[in-house]
Enzyme design. Sequence first.
Site, short mmCIF file in Angstrom:
data_model
loop_
_atom_site.label_atom_id
_atom_site.label_comp_id
_atom_site.label_asym_id
_atom_site.label_seq_id
_atom_site.Cartn_x
_atom_site.Cartn_y
_atom_site.Cartn_z
N GLU A 104 19.77 -89.53 49.19
CA GLU A 104 19.39 -88.64 48.08
C GLU A 104 19.45 -89.37 46.73
OE1 GLU A 104 20.51 -84.49 48.45
OE2 GLU A 104 21.29 -84.84 50.46
N ASP A 106 18.06 -74.96 49.80
CA ASP A 106 18.79 -76.21 50.01
C ASP A 106 20.23 -76.03 49.48
OD1 ASP A 106 19.42 -78.78 50.73
OD2 ASP A 106 17.72 -79.72 49.73
C1 BGC Z 1 26.86 -83.11 52.48
C2 BGC Z 1 25.40 -83.28 52.79
C3 BGC Z 1 24.63 -82.61 51.76
C4 BGC Z 1 25.04 -83.12 50.42
C5 BGC Z 1 24.36 -82.34 49.40
C6 BGC Z 1 27.16 -83.67 51.13
O1 BGC Z 1 28.49 -83.49 50.81
O2 BGC Z 1 27.61 -83.76 53.41
O3 BGC Z 1 25.04 -82.71 54.00
O4 BGC Z 1 23.28 -82.84 51.97
O5 BGC Z 1 26.42 -83.03 50.18
O6 BGC Z 1 24.16 -83.10 48.29
C1 BGC Z 2 19.44 -82.06 51.39
C2 BGC Z 2 18.72 -81.49 52.58
C3 BGC Z 2 19.67 -81.26 53.69
C4 BGC Z 2 20.82 -80.42 53.22
C5 BGC Z 2 21.85 -80.15 54.29
C6 BGC Z 2 20.67 -81.31 51.06
O1 BGC Z 2 21.41 -81.98 50.09
O2 BGC Z 2 18.56 -82.07 50.29
O3 BGC Z 2 17.68 -82.34 52.97
O4 BGC Z 2 19.00 -80.67 54.76
O5 BGC Z 2 21.47 -81.05 52.16
O6 BGC Z 2 22.63 -81.22 54.55
#
Ligand code: BGC
Ligand code: BGC
Length: 825
Positions: free
Chosen positions: A503, A304
């Site tokens: 998240e 991830d």
């Molecule tokens: C991104 C997300 C990613 C996240 C990770 C963001 O800046 O746009 O895609 O999942 O950061 O925490």
């Molecule tokens: C998330 C994932 C996601 C990735 C890419 C991460 O922060 O936990 O679920 O696929 O970002 O955006």
Amino acid sequence: MKNMKAIVRLGTLTAVAIAIAGCMSDKTLPKDTANSMALTQENRINAILANMTLEQKIGQMIQGEIKHVSPEDVRQYGLGSILNGGGSFPFNNKHASPAQWLELADAYFEASIDQSGGNAGIPISWGTDAVHGHNNVVGATLFPHNIGLGAANNPALVGAIGKATAVEVAATGIDWIFAPTVAVVKDDRWGRTYEGYSDQAELVASYAGEIVHGIQDQGIVATAKHFIGDGGTLRGVDQGDTRLTLDALLEQHGRGYQTAIDAGVMTVMASFNSWNGDKIHGNKTLLTDVLKNQLGFDGFVVSDWNGIGQVPGCTNDSCPQAINAGIDMVMVPDDWRALHNNMVREVETGLIPIARIDDAVRRILRVKLRSGLLDAVKPSLRVANSSALIGSEAHRLLARQAVRQSLVLLKNNSGLLPLHPHQQVLVAGSGANDIGQQNGGWTITWQGTGNSNDDFPQGTSIFQGISDVVVEAGGKAILSESGQFQNKPDVAVVVFGEKPYAEGLGDVPSLAWQQGYKTDLKLLQSLQQAKIPVVAVLLTGRPMWVNAELNASDAFVVAWLPGSEGAGVADVLFSDSDGKARYDFRGRLSFDWPAIDLNADNHDAPINQQLFPLGYGLDYSSKQQLANNLNETPVGKVENVDKVVFHRSSKAPWGMLIADAQNPPQMVEAGRAELASGKLSVIAVDFKVQEDARQLTWKSQIGNFNKVFWQSDSPVDFTELRDMDGALSLKMRVDEAATSKVILQMDCGLPCTAAIDITSIVNSFSIGEWVQIAVPMACLESAGAALSKIDSPLVLSADGHFKMTLSEAAVITNVPAEALLICPS
Ligand code: BGC
Ligand code: BGC
């Protein structure tokens, strides 16, 4: 894994043979044929591998983010993959057209097969978070989030949604989807609760295989995520710790992986969480012994977002432990170049065995071969008429059907529903006409914030859907978010609930809805007092403790996060003009519904008191009456009365704004904003996790104070916190010293304010050092704050240059000893 439908093959001999075989499923092939086909595939992979240099192999194992990887980089390093993160678009254009997505995809693809820069010529794969439809693309069909699909209890529907999503994804030249999430959610305080289908492993397992087929049968690669135990962390803390024995972990959180693997899922994403204190990204038992060996997963494991950097002893650009544990492809958005260099060295010095690299690359090539990517033509040639596929009529109808099936009816006293459409209908509540809110997080932007109805060109708000039905029947729908009316309506539909989050920014300490500022309750009650029957429609990413709101409504519908097709709500709420229901409620809870605000005394206990059990949900044949006397008292004493203004994100009821003297204040959306003058800007930056802090940069002119502040619609009473010796506390870092004045204020409806000059204090801190300051409420009161009616608990302004980062602002009762106390004389 089984073969998927070919994308579009090149006319080479091998490719044709695979394409033909690819049309059949392994199950329909005689065993020998299937075996020999697999052999042919493995031979081909071995042949490619034998010709690759170490640099090329490492390149295949790396996935960078499109903001940080150019097609030129791909030509040079032969990266195996790229992703666009949430809210990341081609050419930084939120409104990029399908043609522009394809243009960029073509550029990466062509660079990847061009060997002139020294790469191996292996087609690059592009991954995206299409988690409720192709949600980064304006105009795409957006389906209900998984929690709503769980309530629909319909595996075939989920399969169809997987297929529609894959079709829209392919139409933008993308070949890999980071879905499904097969988390089993055990604590609804988790900010990713809505990404899960259920709190029951069986239901998740019954969906996982269907959606994987739906996606992969279209030639698009699916991902089962996040392996494993993401939904089982202590207290529902995102990226937290899941404490279970291995057997219990697999039994409670592993079932979805098994059905996904049986369906041939090609990739699995490792989870940010820990297992009994160990970060899973570095855990060989789980990633290799269990997932690959025991469960028989022969695709590849992707890490991830910077997940390897969280393994103790690792950084985002170096983590032999994660590779050795079984990570095959590393998602490292920006530090990929350093990672490439480091990994080559780590293999050369023996920290990573070459056999592990070969295994990882073999797995990646296997997926590229089986998905058809290895033999694919460039993205724009893979689909005809791509822009017609994005948000197509057929997909929108499917999404609308999914909305209807996901609605759960918790209360329908006196059979108020269905409503006759020939009526005066008042549509109220903050969610009534907000397509962004009804979509939740992972919607165009990562957090789902910063969108307006115009960002959903063909979508419908819930109000719009109601209005269409009512007007057609000769009735009238009046939109008033605050619930005002001139002529008394026949009935009111009040749409309210959670604002978008994603998240960890969506983690909450309690399931109580609007604890301490019951705005929605007041609206429901005011309508009831006016003797208007009230239908409550709750938009939410999780079950919430809403006893008071249930008591204050005649009918109560949980709509979850329905997506772009809000019209599906009216389909079920309103009858035809003969008074006959057009669609019945068929959603049933796939999560328990809490009877208490969740263990206020014991934060470690699981939800154990249910108001509505799993499987609950009324329909139009039900005659149940729900008494209006549900207990509204929070359990035990609420030990924590702290009022948080900002912690990882702004906390309701406070919204973050910026302003100068010339223009009306402007909301800080999606963590960023800038004054038109450029003299003050806010950006989201990383403190402990992604985007959990705000960096504030002033470039004001002397005498012109520009300000950042948090405000709520109705004032909040802080006198209790004063009586408990509370203080306004800021956790902050000075990034550049102040060249003129910096003022901290607490406002009580201007001109009522307490203003404190903190210039010398901020200039006494070392640059880059995290500090905590606290201003006692009593001091703010003496400085002029009327604590019973605070509308802005924190205002920061400067009239020169100044740069700082704020990670937390709150009124707290236990000020730690290390905090610097400030009290103006
Ligand atoms: C991104 C997300 C990613 C996240 C990770 C963001 O800046 O746009 O895609 O999942 O950061 O925490
Ligand atoms: C998330 C994932 C996601 C990735 C890419 C991460 O922060 O936990 O679920 O696929 O970002 O955006």
